[in-house]
Scaffold this active site. Sequence first.
Site, short mmCIF file in Angstrom:
data_model
loop_
_atom_site.label_atom_id
_atom_site.label_comp_id
_atom_site.label_asym_id
_atom_site.label_seq_id
_atom_site.Cartn_x
_atom_site.Cartn_y
_atom_site.Cartn_z
N ASN A 67 0.93 -1.21 0.11
CA ASN A 67 0.04 -0.11 0.07
C ASN A 67 0.74 1.28 -0.03
OD1 ASN A 67 -1.50 2.16 0.93
ND2 ASN A 67 -2.83 1.02 1.85
N HIS A 127 0.94 6.35 1.77
CA HIS A 127 1.54 7.17 2.67
C HIS A 127 3.13 8.12 1.92
CE1 HIS A 127 -1.29 6.86 5.69
NE2 HIS A 127 -1.15 5.90 5.88
N HIS A 180 -5.60 3.63 -1.48
CA HIS A 180 -6.81 3.92 -0.82
C HIS A 180 -7.42 5.33 -1.36
CE1 HIS A 180 -9.69 4.17 2.98
NE2 HIS A 180 -10.00 4.64 2.05
N ARG A 214 -9.31 7.97 -0.59
CA ARG A 214 -10.37 8.44 0.51
C ARG A 214 -11.36 9.60 -0.19
NH1 ARG A 214 -8.73 6.52 5.86
NH2 ARG A 214 -10.50 7.74 6.47
N ARG A 228 -7.01 12.71 1.19
CA ARG A 228 -6.01 13.26 2.06
C ARG A 228 -4.49 12.86 1.54
NH1 ARG A 228 -7.21 10.09 7.61
NH2 ARG A 228 -9.28 10.93 7.33
N GLU A 252 -8.73 0.19 -2.87
CA GLU A 252 -9.45 0.26 -1.38
C GLU A 252 -10.57 1.36 -1.61
OE1 GLU A 252 -7.14 0.88 1.87
OE2 GLU A 252 -6.01 -1.31 1.82
N THR A 299 -8.32 3.40 8.72
CA THR A 299 -9.31 2.65 8.84
C THR A 299 -9.28 1.82 10.20
OG1 THR A 299 -9.01 2.57 6.41
CG2 THR A 299 -10.48 1.29 7.17
N GLU A 327 -11.16 -9.40 3.67
CA GLU A 327 -9.80 -8.97 4.28
C GLU A 327 -9.69 -8.81 5.66
OE1 GLU A 327 -6.98 -6.43 2.22
OE2 GLU A 327 -6.26 -5.43 3.97
N HIS A 337 -3.46 -4.45 7.95
CA HIS A 337 -3.38 -3.40 8.91
C HIS A 337 -2.42 -3.40 9.91
CE1 HIS A 337 -4.85 0.65 10.49
NE2 HIS A 337 -5.43 0.72 9.29
N1 PXP Z 1 -5.79 -3.10 4.27
C1 PXP Z 1 -6.84 -2.24 4.27
C2 PXP Z 1 -8.22 -2.35 4.05
C3 PXP Z 1 -6.37 -0.91 4.51
O1 PXP Z 1 -7.32 -0.01 4.91
C4 PXP Z 1 -5.27 -0.55 5.08
C5 PXP Z 1 -4.57 0.84 5.28
O2 PXP Z 1 -4.87 1.66 4.60
C6 PXP Z 1 -4.10 -1.69 5.02
C7 PXP Z 1 -4.60 -2.86 4.53
C8 PXP Z 1 -2.57 -1.13 5.04
O3 PXP Z 1 -2.54 -1.04 6.56
P1 PXP Z 1 -1.13 -0.37 7.15
O4 PXP Z 1 -1.03 0.79 6.28
O5 PXP Z 1 -1.33 -0.19 8.54
O6 PXP Z 1 0.09 -1.34 6.71
#
Ligand code: PXP
Length: 252
Positions: free
Chosen positions: A9, A12, A45, A47, A51, A75, A106, A156, A198
């Site tokens: 992901n 960030h 994602h 949003r 952001r 996402e 999330t 998930e 997550h």
């Molecule tokens: N899976 C989903 C559905 C999420 O919303 C997120 C965070 O955007 C992640 C995985 C990844 O989480 P993390 O950034 O904490 O590794």
Amino acid sequence: MTKLRLGVNIDHVATVRNARGEGYPDPVRAAEMALAAGADGITAHLREDRRHISDADIDRLAAITRRRGRPLNFEMAVTAEMEAIALAHRPHAACLVPERREEVTTEGGLDVVKGHNTIAPVVQHLRAASIRVSCFIDADPAQVAASAAIGAQVVELHTGAWCQAVREGLSGADALLEKLRAAAAQASGLGLEVHAGHGIDYETVKPIAAIPQLMELNIGHFLIGEAIFIGLGPAIQRMRALMDEARSERAA
Ligand code: PXP
């Protein structure tokens, strides 16, 4: 055991870029590097408040993943706006997540039980466009059953509570891991593909990766943070190695 896929992901990277309102660092460059370093797919994602990831990022991520024949996992909140964007891009997968403007991330899973009437038509529309649909849920038997009933192909499991409990040394951590294991077994028994994500870091990845029904982990924040210290490629390679170690130790 089958090989566990790693979805990276890159949200960030966009968070850092947006802190300056300019174009650097580019999350699409991070996606290219992640794929080169061994990521099996890219997760992003979009949003409602934009952001981090922007609409233009999604356009470019859809294009590069398609060009490389790698999956894009989009996402999305269960809204008409996000459904239209997903249908316009037809990513490999869409992961339905809950979204509240004021949350930092999330914070919990999607309530598929309560949200059935809103979620079911979106699942149907996405599936009709050949998008694989996943519901991001807590490890709760009712949510697993509702996700299967609604027609999702994947769940998930939200690993955030367990990862946080491990980091804080809380006594309830073992029980949370047990719930994740039970939910994975239940989901798989119902014919769902099982993913998790997550809050996963180097410390928490192995017990998660050892859950035999899991097919994919989605990891973002920790990898992007670790990239500051050791680079994105090495961070992904280390995570990949820990995932593979967990699988081979379990098989041994
Ligand atoms: N899976 C989903 C559905 C999420 O919303 C997120 C965070 O955007 C992640 C995985 C990844 O989480 P993390 O950034 O904490 O590794």
